[in-house]
Design a protein around this motif. Sequence first.
Motif, short mmCIF file in Angstrom:
data_model
loop_
_atom_site.label_atom_id
_atom_site.label_comp_id
_atom_site.label_asym_id
_atom_site.label_seq_id
_atom_site.Cartn_x
_atom_site.Cartn_y
_atom_site.Cartn_z
N TYR A 1 44.83 36.12 28.45
CA TYR A 1 44.49 34.89 29.19
C TYR A 1 44.59 33.69 28.24
N PHE B 1 38.90 39.72 41.55
CA PHE B 1 39.40 39.05 40.35
C PHE B 1 38.92 37.61 40.32
N LEU C 1 36.37 36.19 41.73
CA LEU C 1 34.93 35.98 41.54
C LEU C 1 34.47 36.49 40.17
N SER D 1 37.17 29.66 32.09
CA SER D 1 37.24 31.12 32.25
C SER D 1 37.29 31.83 30.91
N1 PHE Z 1 37.97 34.55 37.94
C1 PHE Z 1 39.00 33.96 37.17
C2 PHE Z 1 40.09 33.43 38.00
O1 PHE Z 1 40.00 33.33 39.18
C3 PHE Z 1 39.73 34.89 36.33
C4 PHE Z 1 38.97 35.62 35.43
C5 PHE Z 1 39.29 36.90 35.35
C6 PHE Z 1 38.03 35.04 34.68
C7 PHE Z 1 38.64 37.62 34.52
C8 PHE Z 1 37.38 35.75 33.85
C9 PHE Z 1 37.68 37.05 33.78
O2 PHE Z 1 41.11 33.08 37.46
#
Ligand code: PHE
Length: 456
Positions: free
Chosen positions: A103, A232, A234, A328
């Motif tokens: 990420y 994912f 949330l 995030s």
């Molecule tokens: N929830 C975050 C999103 O929608 C993605 C994410 C995934 C954040 C995993 C943290 C962990 O992009």
Amino acid sequence: MAKKIQFGSRIGLIAATVGSAVGLGNIWRFPAEAQANGGAAFLLLYVACVFLLGIPVMVAEFALGRGTRSDAAGAFRILSQRSRWWITGALAILASYLILSFYMVVAGWTLEYFWQSLTGALYDIPEGASSDTASATFQHKMGEYITDSWRPLIATFAMIGINLFILMRGVRKGIEKMSNFMMPLLFLLLVAFACVAMTFPNASEGLAFFLKPDFSKITPTVAVNALGQAFFSLSLGMGILITYAGYFPKDTRLVKTAVTVSALDLLVAVLMGFIIFPAVMSFGLAGESLQGATLVFVTLPEVFAQLPASSLWSALFFLLLMVAALTSTISLGEVSVAFVQEHFKTTRRKACLWVLLPLFFLSSLCSLSQGPLSHISILGMNIFDFLDNMATNIMLPVAAILTCVFLGWATPRDFLKKQLENGGTIAAKSFPLILFIIRFAAPVLIALILMAKILG
Ligand code: PHE
């Protein structure tokens, strides 16, 4: 137990949790999934998944975190000593760390595109180029950039540095303060973009695709995708919500907080739909697949190139994306920082260094796997895609199932009830329904997604 640090205000706690939930998943994965799965039909199922399953599982994670005031692994250890349940937490921490490593690379790309929009370099297109050439140009620019051996590394390292800086400042002065500033900025930018999108020539056609449900499009695959996307988006099953809830004060209403966070996360996804579908319908891009990174790094630049003040809109959009990605990555990082700090009884500073320094290596591997190291293949995927698949498709659902089973079956019933009632000070009418979902509906349905993903 030493008194643990807590968020300073309710707004701050919501901003931080929404910051974790709102990320690239809302901004590019959601519109792509909606496009591929029948638009409004997907939206409808998605909303159902968020409310029926997402919120109860979020409440479960909140209860585990706030009830134990520990990290993601410690929460399981405290509630079930001398058992192996802590492995569930360890799995979630590992998944979140693997996700963080790739990420961070994508967060770096958003930084680079923000920079290239500011300098105007992104819109350096040959005079009088046709729209086909514009599309090819952006495609080429993106390919050239992400496969380069060192340019993406600079941006990735810059993002790791920013994360280190914020995490080292701690929960209140770092995470909460940053979220209090960034989340309102993000919503402001989104609303501004949605308003601009409404003025596009074919805005209504775009909206119709997104909002008019065609029930014949609802199939088991669409349902599986909607549920996967909801989890994912949330940030469930990654230990994040357990970790953040460890910083919730004892009077925080868990159900209300979960509803607020989920509704805001949903709002961001829907606003993105309001932006993307009118834009692609209006600029002759409806045929392009929105899948993957091309939506934000190719399709949207094509839209911006056709607007007056391209660089300005583009810079604002990539700023929005960067903010979403940063909040995030911070939450992903905090999972491991909290664990290291607690488990090895060390200072926050040291924990931050232990967690983030190895990323210089791991994220570099992920970044290089797009180009110079693309020949390294694990199960037919490059390092980046392998980690993505492993963590999001396998580890994350497994951790989510185990978390539900643990809270639903292996902890005393009273634990969840007391957490929902804030120690007996408020009524918790939703308790039986939430318990039912955590015990039965959620684990079974998540297991179905997992099987669907594994069987392809
Ligand atoms: N929830 C975050 C999103 O929608 C993605 C994410 C995934 C954040 C995993 C943290 C962990 O992009």
